[in-house]
Design a protein around this motif. Structure first.
Motif, PDB file in Angstrom:
ATOM      1  N   PRO A 128       0.829  -1.215   0.000  1.00 41.02           N
ATOM      2  CA  PRO A 128       0.000   0.000   0.000  1.00 41.02           C
ATOM      3  C   PRO A 128       0.860   1.260   0.000  1.00 41.02           C
ATOM      4  N   ARG A 129       0.228   2.384  -0.292  1.00 42.10           N
ATOM      5  CA  ARG A 129       0.931   3.669  -0.194  1.00 42.10           C
ATOM      6  C   ARG A 129       0.711   4.199   1.216  1.00 42.10           C
ATOM      7  N   TRP A 130       1.809   4.264   1.943  1.00 44.69           N
ATOM      8  CA  TRP A 130       1.726   4.737   3.315  1.00 44.69           C
ATOM      9  C   TRP A 130       1.988   6.225   3.390  1.00 44.69           C
ATOM     10  N   GLU A 131       1.426   6.803   4.429  1.00 38.12           N
ATOM     11  CA  GLU A 131       1.656   8.238   4.655  1.00 38.12           C
ATOM     12  C   GLU A 131       3.139   8.504   4.920  1.00 38.12           C
ATOM     13  N   ARG A 132       3.754   7.591   5.664  1.00 38.38           N
ATOM     14  CA  ARG A 132       5.193   7.678   5.960  1.00 38.38           C
ATOM     15  C   ARG A 132       5.845   6.392   5.480  1.00 38.38           C
ATOM     16  N   GLY A 133       6.983   6.518   4.830  1.00 38.09           N
ATOM     17  CA  GLY A 133       7.689   5.343   4.351  1.00 38.09           C
ATOM     18  C   GLY A 133       8.467   4.645   5.460  1.00 38.09           C
ATOM     19  N   ILE A 134       8.924   3.438   5.166  1.00 42.62           N
ATOM     20  CA  ILE A 134       9.667   2.647   6.156  1.00 42.62           C
ATOM     21  C   ILE A 134      10.949   3.367   6.562  1.00 42.62           C
ATOM     22  N   LYS A 135      11.684   3.875   5.602  1.00 40.49           N
ATOM     23  CA  LYS A 135      12.950   4.557   5.915  1.00 40.49           C
ATOM     24  C   LYS A 135      12.717   5.770   6.815  1.00 40.49           C
ATOM     25  N   GLU A 136      11.675   6.516   6.530  1.00 45.36           N
ATOM     26  CA  GLU A 136      11.350   7.697   7.336  1.00 45.36           C
ATOM     27  C   GLU A 136      11.072   7.284   8.789  1.00 45.36           C
ATOM     28  N   GLU A 137      10.330   6.190   8.941  1.00 41.63           N
ATOM     29  CA  GLU A 137      10.015   5.732  10.293  1.00 41.63           C
ATOM     30  C   GLU A 137      11.233   5.123  10.987  1.00 41.63           C
ATOM     31  N   GLU A 138      12.113   4.498  10.230  1.00 44.98           N
ATOM     32  CA  GLU A 138      13.347   3.966  10.831  1.00 44.98           C
ATOM     33  C   GLU A 138      14.214   5.104  11.360  1.00 44.98           C
ATOM     34  N   VAL A 139      14.280   6.195  10.606  1.00 38.29           N
ATOM     35  CA  VAL A 139      15.025   7.376  11.066  1.00 38.29           C
ATOM     36  C   VAL A 139      14.387   7.926  12.337  1.00 38.29           C
ATOM     37  N   LEU A 140      13.057   7.976  12.354  1.00 32.77           N
ATOM     38  CA  LEU A 140      12.344   8.455  13.537  1.00 32.77           C
ATOM     39  C   LEU A 140      12.614   7.549  14.738  1.00 32.77           C
ATOM     40  N   ALA A 141      12.621   6.235  14.519  1.00 30.83           N
ATOM     41  CA  ALA A 141      12.915   5.287  15.607  1.00 30.83           C
ATOM     42  C   ALA A 141      14.320   5.544  16.163  1.00 30.83           C
ATOM     43  N   ASP A 142      15.271   5.833  15.280  1.00 30.93           N
ATOM     44  CA  ASP A 142      16.639   6.152  15.738  1.00 30.93           C
ATOM     45  C   ASP A 142      16.662   7.439  16.557  1.00 30.93           C
ATOM     46  N   GLN A 143      15.886   8.428  16.133  1.00 33.33           N
ATOM     47  CA  GLN A 143      15.844   9.695  16.865  1.00 33.33           C
ATOM     48  C   GLN A 143      15.202   9.510  18.249  1.00 33.33           C
ATOM     49  N   LEU A 144      14.182   8.661  18.323  1.00 32.65           N
ATOM     50  CA  LEU A 144      13.568   8.370  19.618  1.00 32.65           C
ATOM     51  C   LEU A 144      14.544   7.604  20.511  1.00 32.65           C
TER      52      LEU A 144
END
Length: 198
Positions: A128-144
């Motif tokens: 599916p087309r997600w609002e946020r991509g996997i890479k974007e969320e992986e970066v966010l997980a690293d920032q958290l």
């Protein structure tokens, strides 16, 4: 006109205690908006940021009480110990509250990444087309994850400041919750201490 006591009532109440952060409802969307998340965390870190001011003002109040003759030496010791115990309880509560927020958001983002990776790897499902991509969320997980490291540093700094003003205070061995938070902060470790029961 008599001289005012050392430190005035307004000085003691000016950010002592600091005003509580505004009440917010944290949802999964809050976790995905890093600027909003950091703003909330910053509000809840004010107690740690003001720890030296709070301890100084509390000790000034105790000195005023002694100077004005409202306490004997024994009462002063109890007052000093009581002041340290009260502030320590507030510090722990702040840490537990922030850690709940950090853990919730970190888990929320990591779970989202994992579920998206599973969908991507399933050949039977059209991606599916997600609002946020996997890479974007992986970066966010690293920032958290970085926020978790920052939290450990802040707890250590706060505890060091606390110990400098309350050198004879240590959590009672019977209070395991307090002892675990103390050890976690004293060693600068990331992670969650036990929940604070009111």
């Amino acid at each position: 006109m008599p001289a005012p006591p050392f430190g005035t009532a307004s000085a003691y109440t000016d950010s002592f205690p600091s005003s509580p952060p505004r009440q917010v409802t944290v949802t999964a969307e809050t976790c995905f908006n890093l600027s909003v998340f950091r703003d909330i965390v910053r509000q809840y870190r004010k107690l740690d940021d003001q720890i030296i001011i709070r301890l100084n003002r509390a000790q000034a109040q105790l000195r005023d009480q002694d100077r004005l003759g409202s306490g004997s030496g024994v009462e002063h010791m109890n007052g000093s110990e009581g002041m340290c115990a009260k502030i320590w309880t507030e510090i722990m509560a702040g840490w537990a509250h922030r850690q709940t927020l950090l853990t919730y958001c970190s888990t929320t983002v990591k779970d989202s990444v994992s579920s998206k990776i599973q969908v991507d790897q399933d050949p039977k499902v059209n991606t599916p087309r997600w609002e946020r991509g996997i890479k974007e969320e992986e970066v966010l997980a690293d920032q958290l994850e970085s926020e978790e490291s920052i939290e450990a540093i802040i707890r250590k700094r706060t505890l060091d400041a606390f110990k400098s003003r309350c050198p004879f205070f240590s959590p009672p061995s019977s209070d395991q919750t307090s002892k675990q938070w103390w050890d976690l902060a004293d060693h600068g470790k990331k992670g969650r201490g036990p929940d604070i029961v009111n």
